[in-house]
Motif scaffolding. Structure first.
Motif, short mmCIF file in Angstrom:
data_model
loop_
_atom_site.label_atom_id
_atom_site.label_comp_id
_atom_site.label_asym_id
_atom_site.label_seq_id
_atom_site.Cartn_x
_atom_site.Cartn_y
_atom_site.Cartn_z
N THR A 183 -20.71 -68.14 -53.70
CA THR A 183 -21.14 -67.15 -54.59
C THR A 183 -20.98 -65.79 -53.67
O THR A 183 -20.48 -64.90 -54.23
N THR A 184 -21.60 -65.79 -52.53
CA THR A 184 -21.26 -64.77 -51.59
C THR A 184 -20.11 -64.18 -51.41
O THR A 184 -19.74 -63.31 -51.52
N ASP A 185 -19.15 -65.19 -51.27
CA ASP A 185 -17.65 -64.85 -50.97
C ASP A 185 -17.15 -64.05 -52.23
O ASP A 185 -16.24 -63.08 -52.33
N ALA A 186 -17.40 -64.63 -53.33
CA ALA A 186 -17.03 -63.81 -54.76
C ALA A 186 -17.55 -62.41 -54.73
O ALA A 186 -17.00 -61.37 -55.20
N ILE A 187 -18.91 -62.18 -54.03
CA ILE A 187 -19.42 -60.75 -54.11
C ILE A 187 -18.79 -60.09 -53.12
O ILE A 187 -18.29 -58.86 -53.35
N ILE A 188 -18.43 -60.68 -51.97
CA ILE A 188 -17.45 -59.86 -50.92
C ILE A 188 -16.08 -59.67 -51.51
O ILE A 188 -15.68 -58.42 -51.11
N ILE A 224 -18.60 -49.69 -62.21
CA ILE A 224 -20.04 -50.01 -62.53
C ILE A 224 -20.91 -50.22 -61.28
O ILE A 224 -20.39 -50.66 -60.37
N VAL A 225 -22.27 -49.38 -61.35
CA VAL A 225 -22.80 -49.61 -60.15
C VAL A 225 -23.62 -51.02 -59.89
O VAL A 225 -24.29 -51.48 -60.84
N ILE A 226 -23.34 -51.89 -58.89
CA ILE A 226 -23.80 -53.31 -58.64
C ILE A 226 -24.59 -53.15 -57.44
O ILE A 226 -24.41 -52.64 -56.56
N GLU A 227 -25.84 -53.92 -57.65
CA GLU A 227 -26.58 -54.29 -56.53
C GLU A 227 -26.45 -55.84 -56.46
O GLU A 227 -26.97 -56.62 -57.39
N ARG A 228 -26.29 -56.48 -55.24
CA ARG A 228 -25.97 -57.87 -54.99
C ARG A 228 -26.65 -58.49 -53.85
O ARG A 228 -26.83 -57.50 -52.82
N PHE A 229 -27.44 -59.66 -53.96
CA PHE A 229 -28.24 -60.30 -52.82
C PHE A 229 -27.37 -60.87 -51.76
O PHE A 229 -26.38 -61.40 -52.35
N LEU A 230 -27.32 -60.08 -50.76
CA LEU A 230 -26.54 -60.58 -49.40
C LEU A 230 -27.09 -61.66 -48.78
O LEU A 230 -26.38 -62.84 -48.58
N GLY A 231 -28.18 -61.65 -48.45
CA GLY A 231 -28.79 -63.00 -47.73
C GLY A 231 -30.27 -62.39 -47.19
O GLY A 231 -30.59 -61.39 -47.43
N ILE A 247 -29.15 -57.71 -38.94
CA ILE A 247 -27.95 -57.12 -40.12
C ILE A 247 -26.81 -57.29 -39.43
O ILE A 247 -25.67 -57.82 -40.34
N GLU A 248 -26.32 -57.07 -38.15
CA GLU A 248 -25.11 -57.05 -37.61
C GLU A 248 -24.72 -58.76 -37.65
O GLU A 248 -23.47 -59.10 -38.09
N PHE A 249 -25.60 -59.64 -37.53
CA PHE A 249 -25.13 -60.93 -37.50
C PHE A 249 -24.84 -61.39 -39.00
O PHE A 249 -23.69 -62.09 -39.42
N LEU A 250 -25.57 -60.79 -40.02
CA LEU A 250 -24.96 -61.25 -41.27
C LEU A 250 -24.00 -60.56 -41.87
O LEU A 250 -23.09 -61.27 -42.30
N PHE A 251 -23.75 -59.40 -41.26
CA PHE A 251 -22.12 -58.55 -41.58
C PHE A 251 -21.17 -59.47 -40.91
O PHE A 251 -20.04 -59.70 -41.53
N SER A 252 -21.23 -59.88 -39.59
CA SER A 252 -20.29 -60.79 -39.04
C SER A 252 -20.07 -62.01 -39.75
O SER A 252 -18.88 -62.41 -39.70
N LYS A 253 -21.10 -62.59 -40.14
CA LYS A 253 -20.97 -63.81 -40.94
C LYS A 253 -20.01 -63.63 -42.12
O LYS A 253 -19.23 -64.67 -42.38
N TYR A 254 -20.04 -62.54 -42.73
CA TYR A 254 -19.23 -62.26 -43.97
C TYR A 254 -17.97 -61.34 -43.75
O TYR A 254 -17.56 -60.48 -44.71
N ALA A 255 -17.76 -60.98 -42.60
CA ALA A 255 -16.52 -60.08 -42.39
C ALA A 255 -16.95 -58.68 -42.99
O ALA A 255 -16.00 -57.97 -43.28
#
Length: 554
Positions: A183-188, A224-231, A247-255
């Motif tokens: 799901t998160t991968d589809a958002i990224i 379209i403006v989108i707001e998505r839950f990252l984690g 935040i940096e940990f979460l960013f590195s997790k999803y590149a």
């Protein structure tokens, strides 16, 4: 010097083998299947010692011998054994294929049950999941319900050994993690290489653990403006440095990269938006384009509170309201009495409205009961307080952004302010781009005002969508880039607050022992269920399969 002739392979291909190391020829079938009946047909040179008399090729034919020779008997034994092995292999392959089909059927049923529970935000397990339990929990009960209404699934589950049921809690969590990851991968993937902003806030859960939610806001490929839950991340403390590390940990997790971040949206806490060593300041040191915007809803609330405290009449009014709420809310009888009294007043007012006065009769209003002077005084105080809460940079940004508003035939359009706005983002607009933007804006505004499709637009969001629909985002690429930067402006952190509401639903008093990863996975699928529903089971199963190397192959 004579040597082995490779052409002999064609003549004796069914049995002849050659060793380069020993420079000798051998008989494969006699080596494997020959019976020990003494020396026959050229001794055992083709079996143990090896044959290397290359000038005596006739010994190869002599070794083969007649129909009943030891060599031909070994050849027949080998062929029979190979046929048996092929039959066994064929049976094994059929059984293996059948096992794979049954395994996929079983796994599909389990994935469907897990996805249903995740989408509904329901608990998985019960206190007692033993065979004799009357309530085994939502997961096992749902799986049994599915088996009761599908004979194929029921047959597969009945014949599956107990150690391979795939119903262990660890399996449930791994599959849920696979769904959340996809799901998160589809958002990224939807963000692509574009820029985005983050909305961040923290709150404690039912087990008194501080949780930080990160939401991404971006403009998709359709404008379209989108707001998505990252984690959601558990943070030990709420210091600015700890939040930035999370935040940096979460960013590195999803590149994701901080270089693609353009804005930050937080509440008014000092650790988030303070001038020194706050989260806002730490991120700004790494990316100068990540302007901070205080949540407008929080600012309006703080403004109203400040104005109410400054004005005596308003402060007394809210004090009285607070006392009434406290007194009435403490008694069910008082609450019901007040509701009935208010209902009677509303009914009476509606009856009065239903009586129409005669034509030319004077209109009776209650306007004289209102203190107009007080109303304007409060509005003035609110405007002053709001102005004090916006920094000079933020005010300039907002004034420049307003020039893109398409309302009233682009009445607010101003080239100078828009080129000035572009200079706030040096990583997106070089000096050459700013000059090109100036020329592009001149053509753009003439095109917009002469195009009927753009005359009825109500806001910048409508403008972005219409530009994509009419391919104007390509023609005026720099203008559209500016539009996207404006649309990333966070008006409020409502999506973050909604995530906390979902957290209270997912992790409640009855399910207060959820781990951090388990909570994140459940929230991701529950909040972004519209994306999760579009993910096919096959990709989820492949992700689950690759999580651990010892799992059965699909």
């Amino acid at each position: 010097m004579r040597r082995f002739n490779p052409k002999w392979f064609k003549e004796y291909e069914s049995w002849l083998e050659y060793s380069i190391e020993k420079d000798a020829a051998y008989c494969l079938y006699c080596y494997l299947f020959r019976q020990d009946v003494g020396m026959q047909s050229g001794d055992d040179s083709f079996v143990t010692k090896g044959f290397n008399s290359w000038n005596k090729k006739e010994k190869l034919d002599l070794y083969v011998g007649g129909v009943n020779s030891a060599h031909n008997q070994a050849l027949k034994n080998g062929e029979n054994i190979m046929k048996q092995n092929q039959h066994i292999q064929s049976v094994f392959v059929k059984q293996s294929n059948q096992d794979k089909i049954e395994y996929r059927t079983q796994l599909n049923a389990i994935v469907d049950c897990i996805r249903f529970l995740l989408h509904q935000g329901l608990a998985f397990r019960a206190h007692d999941e033993s065979d004799n339990s009357s309530d085994k929990g939502n997961f096992l009960n749902l799986l049994q319900f599915l088996a009761d209404h599908n004979d194929v699934i029921n047959e597969v589950l009945q014949k599956t050994p107990k150690n391979s049921k795939l119903t262990h809690p660890d399996i449930q969590k791994d599959i849920a993690n696979a769904v959340a990851y996809k799901t998160t991968d589809a958002i990224i993937e939807d963000i692509g290489n574009g820029f985005f902003l983050i909305l961040v806030d923290e709150s404690h859960d039912i087990s008194i653990k501080e949780q930080m939610v990160v939401v991404l806001r971006y403009v998709d490929k359709k404008g379209i403006v989108i707001e998505r839950f990252l984690g959601i991340i558990h943070v030990v403390d709420t210091s600015a440095l700890s939040l930035k590390v999370a935040i940096e940990f979460l960013f590195s997790k999803y590149a994701l990269s901080l270089s693609r971040l353009r804005r930050q949206g937080y509440d008014g806490a000092s650790n988030m938006q303070g001038e020194f060593n706050s989260l806002k300041t730490l991120i700004l040191k790494e990316n100068k384009s990540t302007f901070y915007i205080h949540c407008f809803a929080h600012q309006l609330q703080l403004t109203l509170v400040t104005v109410a405290n400054k004005h005596t009449d308003i402060a007394e009014f809210f004090s009285l309201v607070s006392k009434i709420v406290t007194i009435v809310g403490a008694s069910c009888k008082r609450r019901e009495f007040l509701q009935n009294a208010q209902l009677a007043k509303i009914t009476e007012a509606l009856n009065l409205v239903g009586v129409r006065p005669r034509r030319n009769a004077p209109q009776i209003t209650n306007l004289h009961h209102y203190r107009v002077d007080l109303f304007f005084e409060i509005i003035d105080l609110q405007l002053q307080e709001l102005n004090n809460r916006f920094s000079e940079v933020t005010t300039n940004l907002l004034l420049c952004m307003a020039c893109l508003n398409p309302s009233d035939s682009f009445l607010a359009f101003d080239i100078q302010k828009l080129t000035h706005l572009a200079k706030f983002y040096p990583s997106d607009f070089s000096e050459t781009d700013v000059l090109a933007l100036d020329n592009q804006l001149q053509t753009y505004i003439v095109d917009m005002r002469s195009n009927d499709e753009f005359l009825e637009l109500k806001g910048i969001g409508d403008l972005a969508r219409k530009m994509v629909e009419t391919n104007k985002d390509v023609i005026y690429s720099l203008v559209y880039l500016l539009v996207k930067l404006v649309l990333t402006l966070p008006i409020a952190t409502a999506t973050v607050e909604g995530s906390f509401s979902a957290m209270k639903y997912i992790k409640n008093e009855l399910c207060n022992r959820k781990g951090d990863q388990w909570l994140n996975d459940c929230l991701t699928v529950y909040i972004e269920k519209d994306i999760a529903r579009r993910i096919d089971n096959e990709s989820i199963k492949q992700r689950f399969q690759n999580m651990k190397p010892h799992r059965r192959q699909l």
